[in-house]
Design a protein around this motif. Sequence first.
Motif, PDB file in Angstrom:
ATOM      1  N   THR A 189       0.670  -1.209  -0.021  1.00 14.35           N
ATOM      2  CA  THR A 189      -0.109  -0.129   0.271  1.00 14.35           C
ATOM      3  C   THR A 189       0.974   1.657  -0.048  1.00 14.35           C
ATOM      4  N   ALA A 190       0.320   2.264  -0.306  1.00 12.79           N
ATOM      5  CA  ALA A 190       0.993   3.522   0.228  1.00 12.79           C
ATOM      6  C   ALA A 190       1.092   4.212   1.047  1.00 12.79           C
ATOM      7  N   ARG A 191       0.526   3.656   2.456  1.00 11.75           N
ATOM      8  CA  ARG A 191       0.691   3.864   3.933  1.00 11.75           C
ATOM      9  C   ARG A 191       2.443   2.453   3.759  1.00 11.75           C
ATOM     10  N   ASP A 192       2.261   1.793   3.689  1.00 15.22           N
ATOM     11  CA  ASP A 192       3.175   0.996   3.480  1.00 15.22           C
ATOM     12  C   ASP A 192       4.674   1.214   2.793  1.00 15.22           C
ATOM     13  N   VAL A 193       4.955   2.111   1.585  1.00 16.12           N
ATOM     14  CA  VAL A 193       5.954   2.740   0.971  1.00 16.12           C
ATOM     15  C   VAL A 193       6.199   4.164   2.239  1.00 16.12           C
ATOM     16  N   ALA A 194       4.884   4.524   2.361  1.00 15.58           N
ATOM     17  CA  ALA A 194       5.557   5.999   3.295  1.00 15.58           C
ATOM     18  C   ALA A 194       6.055   5.687   4.467  1.00 15.58           C
ATOM     19  N   LEU A 195       6.396   4.044   4.914  1.00 15.73           N
ATOM     20  CA  LEU A 195       6.706   3.796   6.479  1.00 15.73           C
ATOM     21  C   LEU A 195       8.318   3.243   5.793  1.00 15.73           C
ATOM     22  N   MET A 196       8.359   2.596   4.905  1.00 12.24           N
ATOM     23  CA  MET A 196       9.408   2.291   4.548  1.00 12.24           C
ATOM     24  C   MET A 196      10.264   3.435   4.153  1.00 12.24           C
ATOM     25  N   SER A 197      10.425   4.249   3.335  1.00 10.97           N
ATOM     26  CA  SER A 197      11.097   5.386   3.135  1.00 10.97           C
ATOM     27  C   SER A 197      10.912   5.996   4.129  1.00 10.97           C
ATOM     28  N   GLN A 198      10.351   6.363   5.305  1.00  8.18           N
ATOM     29  CA  GLN A 198       9.862   6.684   6.492  1.00  8.18           C
ATOM     30  C   GLN A 198      11.426   6.342   7.553  1.00  8.18           C
ATOM     31  N   TYR A 199      11.405   4.826   7.729  1.00  6.59           N
ATOM     32  CA  TYR A 199      12.874   4.129   8.001  1.00  6.59           C
ATOM     33  C   TYR A 199      14.230   4.369   6.892  1.00  6.59           C
ATOM     34  N   LEU A 200      13.483   4.389   6.187  1.00  2.00           N
ATOM     35  CA  LEU A 200      15.424   4.171   5.479  1.00  2.00           C
ATOM     36  C   LEU A 200      15.826   6.274   5.574  1.00  2.00           C
ATOM     37  N   VAL A 201      15.221   7.056   5.610  1.00  2.00           N
ATOM     38  CA  VAL A 201      15.784   7.992   5.564  1.00  2.00           C
ATOM     39  C   VAL A 201      16.014   8.513   7.329  1.00  2.00           C
ATOM     40  N   LYS A 202      15.502   7.762   8.156  1.00  2.00           N
ATOM     41  CA  LYS A 202      15.304   7.718   9.470  1.00  2.00           C
ATOM     42  C   LYS A 202      16.653   7.363  10.079  1.00  2.00           C
ATOM     43  N   HIS A 203      16.288   5.795  10.029  1.00  2.00           N
ATOM     44  CA  HIS A 203      18.298   5.592  10.149  1.00  2.00           C
ATOM     45  C   HIS A 203      18.978   5.404   9.487  1.00  2.00           C
TER      46      HIS A 203
END
Length: 411
Positions: A189-203
């Motif tokens: 889902t788009a929400r999943d992609v947002a979660l994945m993107s958030q994880y990458l840029v934060k970590h």
Amino acid sequence: MKKVIAFLSTLLLMICCVVARPQTASAAQMIDSRSAIMIDADTGQIIYQQNSEEKLPIASISKLLTVSVIEDEINHHQLSWNTKVKISKKIAEVSNDSNYSAIGLQAGQSYTVRELFNATLIKSADGAALALATADGSTIKQFNEKMQKKARQIGITDATIVNPVGLKNGDLKGLKQAGISNNAENSMTARDVALMSQYLVKHYPSVLKVTSQPKAQFTIAKGKTKEVENLNKMLSGGKYTVDGVQIDGLKTGTSEAAGACFASTGSYQGHRLITVVLHANGKDKDARFTQTQKLYQYFIQNAHQQVLTLNKKQSQKRVSNGTKRMLTVGPHSFTVWQMQKTAQYTIQPRYYKHLTNHKARLNAPVKKGERLGTIAVTGSDIRTVDNKPVTIPLQSTETINRGNLWQRIWN
């Protein structure tokens, strides 16, 4: 009289429905795509969402999950940026097929993880992503399992992972997975992609040093280099920049089933944002960028920062065994994005259990700036990408040392 009252009640209900309906329709039609979402990267607060729970093919956006696994393995010293990866004939076959995102990796040639990582994100090179998946000797099937595990850790519970690239299974030629339909491809889902993107840029914020490059040179073989342009047309100097927003990532995706997709990240007045557009409508691939522009413009025009404050009771915490009884905590005030004209919020300080005793008091000593827990914010206007409250770090604003015997008895 009863008939008149009934008629007026019915008329009032019809008016309410007519007034409310345009707002819903307008919101649903704002972004011309199957699905879209925009979040604050730091807090996960949802600023806009449109059909964000529909599971859809995501094509090469999948590579964000691939590089997240690689970043983790480097962080855990299972790989290094200088690890050499020898290209197999099967990977070279994909990497040299002009029907795909081909960079031309040569069979028998070795490339560093750093080179493959950069090619995966800047060129969206399919062969480079496959080579990364095998960097530690894993098979594609084994790497798929790593991706699925990483997705679950991030909070993505229903992703379909077929390969590290985003191609249909049948398009992987000699690397396609047995027992899976040739037409199967990665979806979430788009929400999943947002979660994945958030994880990458934060970590792994250093990834933005790669995704922000407009172009890059790659050495394919000795004496043979190739310059490739970043597929992201919203970077600084690109065709679809947004005034006031510094976009520095993240990943495009295109396939027949996925259509034109784009996950972006950028900064506006010191705030990092993430957007996702899946299956932008129309035949023009650049629709993913024009629709992303609309998301940023919507944010600039409609988002306002609401200042919230801790009350007197919330801004203090009882301390045991210290030189004083009450500790001042903060921040005293903080902000959330307010998308409605009126909204109500609930603020709740939450202290880490290991820092408190059986009486729910902190134990001295406590140092100034020490992280004590979080401030949870909920409200009618607040939704987050992980369905949890917006959280603000809760810290001590002063130092309380452990007291002497008399102070410990008294306090």
